[in-house]
Design a protein around this motif. Structure first.
Motif, short mmCIF file in Angstrom:
data_model
loop_
_atom_site.label_atom_id
_atom_site.label_comp_id
_atom_site.label_asym_id
_atom_site.label_seq_id
_atom_site.Cartn_x
_atom_site.Cartn_y
_atom_site.Cartn_z
N ASN A 232 1.85 -35.86 132.54
CA ASN A 232 0.75 -36.00 131.61
C ASN A 232 1.18 -36.89 130.44
O ASN A 232 1.96 -36.47 129.58
CB ASN A 232 0.33 -34.62 131.09
CG ASN A 232 -0.98 -34.67 130.32
OD1 ASN A 232 -1.55 -35.73 130.08
ND2 ASN A 232 -1.47 -33.50 129.93
N PRO A 233 0.72 -38.14 130.39
CA PRO A 233 1.15 -39.05 129.32
C PRO A 233 0.76 -38.53 127.93
O PRO A 233 -0.21 -37.78 127.77
CB PRO A 233 0.40 -40.35 129.64
CG PRO A 233 0.08 -40.26 131.10
CD PRO A 233 -0.17 -38.81 131.35
N SER B 297 -2.89 -39.19 126.88
CA SER B 297 -3.90 -38.95 127.91
C SER B 297 -5.19 -38.35 127.35
O SER B 297 -6.28 -38.60 127.87
CB SER B 297 -3.33 -38.02 128.99
OG SER B 297 -3.16 -36.70 128.47
N GLU C 234 5.52 -45.12 140.56
CA GLU C 234 4.15 -44.63 140.52
C GLU C 234 3.56 -44.61 141.92
O GLU C 234 3.62 -45.61 142.65
CB GLU C 234 3.29 -45.52 139.62
CG GLU C 234 3.76 -45.60 138.18
CD GLU C 234 3.37 -44.37 137.37
OE1 GLU C 234 2.44 -43.66 137.79
OE2 GLU C 234 4.02 -44.13 136.34
N LYS D 265 -6.16 -39.57 134.46
CA LYS D 265 -5.25 -39.86 133.36
C LYS D 265 -3.82 -39.43 133.72
O LYS D 265 -2.85 -39.99 133.20
CB LYS D 265 -5.71 -39.10 132.11
CG LYS D 265 -7.12 -39.44 131.66
CD LYS D 265 -7.20 -40.85 131.13
CE LYS D 265 -8.60 -41.16 130.58
NZ LYS D 265 -8.95 -40.34 129.41
N ARG E 132 -0.45 -39.07 135.89
CA ARG E 132 0.29 -39.98 136.78
C ARG E 132 1.06 -39.18 137.82
O ARG E 132 1.71 -38.19 137.49
CB ARG E 132 1.25 -40.84 135.97
CG ARG E 132 0.58 -41.75 134.96
CD ARG E 132 1.61 -42.51 134.17
NE ARG E 132 1.01 -43.33 133.13
CZ ARG E 132 1.70 -43.99 132.20
NH1 ARG E 132 3.03 -43.90 132.19
NH2 ARG E 132 1.08 -44.72 131.30
N SER F 150 4.96 -31.99 132.28
CA SER F 150 4.99 -32.38 133.68
C SER F 150 5.25 -31.18 134.58
O SER F 150 5.85 -30.18 134.17
CB SER F 150 6.08 -33.44 133.93
OG SER F 150 7.37 -32.89 133.68
#
Length: 222
Positions: free
Chosen positions: A88-89, A92, A127, A145, A147, A190
């Motif tokens: 989770n950036p 996001s 990715e 959102k 990754r 994450s």
């Protein structure tokens, strides 16, 4: 059927699918259906009222928030490991809800799957592009959102975070857990699955890790 009956009934000629008419069916080779006085049901105005409990995953899919994806050909073994994670950036704007995860297609050795929360994995992540929204009836299609990242043939172990639990599997078996969205990660967090085969360290193998998740926007009430 009464031979003297003059009633008209609906028929479908069994020998001629194109035949359909309101005729007298006596002595005909056909499937007969008497006229029905009940009104034709309407899908727009149902005759019954329904109360339905909608599963949470279906609800999130209808809202365009549910996604699925996987990382394939995760090579590990002979002293190396592999991992895949949902990351989770920081920017996001959503919370990550992990719904389901699977480990499959490990065909040559037994394996161990460590589940880590908010850890720093070894090696530079790649990715995965194998991600899609679950609801394909929305236009335009929603874009995730979160990754889905992975790494193969890595040395070392994750640093920091929480090793939440460990699962073990045999060759040609699939490990699957339905978490129902209860694992929740804010931006920067994450959910990671770390694969290794310590019981068969001389065997090189590979596997696949798949995820299902939804993304809930973070409301700013300030």
């Amino acid at each position: 059927m009464n031979n003297n009956s003059n009633a008209l009934i609906y028929c479908n000629n069994a020998s001629n699918p194109g035949y359909s008419d309101t005729v007298n069916c006596y002595n005909r080779s056909c499937v007969c259906f008497p006229p029905c006085s009940i009104p034709t049901p309407s899908i727009y105005k149902p005759y019954m009222e329904y109360q339905v409990a909608v599963p949470i995953n279906l609800t999130k899919s209808l809202e365009g928030k549910y996604f699925v994806g996987y990382a394939d050909e995760l090579l590990f073994g002979k002293g190396t490991s592999a991992w895949a994670r949902l990351f989770n950036p920081l920017d996001s704007g959503v919370n990550l809800h992990v719904t389901v995860w699977t480990v499959s297609d490990v065909s040559k050795s037994s394996f161990r799957a460590q589940i880590w929360f908010n850890t720093e994995p070894p090696e530079t992540p790649q990715e995965s592009t194998l991600v899609t929204p679950a609801n394909l009836a929305i236009c335009p299609l929603p874009r995730p959102k979160i990754r889905l990242q992975y790494a193969i043939n890595v040395s070392g172990n994750p640093i920091g975070g929480i090793k939440a639990f460990v699962r073990r599997g045999q060759p040609e078996t699939t490990i699957v857990d339905d978490e129902q969205g209860k694992f929740i990660f804010s931006p920067g967090g994450s959910f990671l699955i770390f694969l290794s085969n310590p019981e068969s360290p001389d065997i090189a193998t590979s596997g696949r890790i798949a995820f299902g998740w939804w993304e809930e926007p973070i409301c700013n009430n300030s």
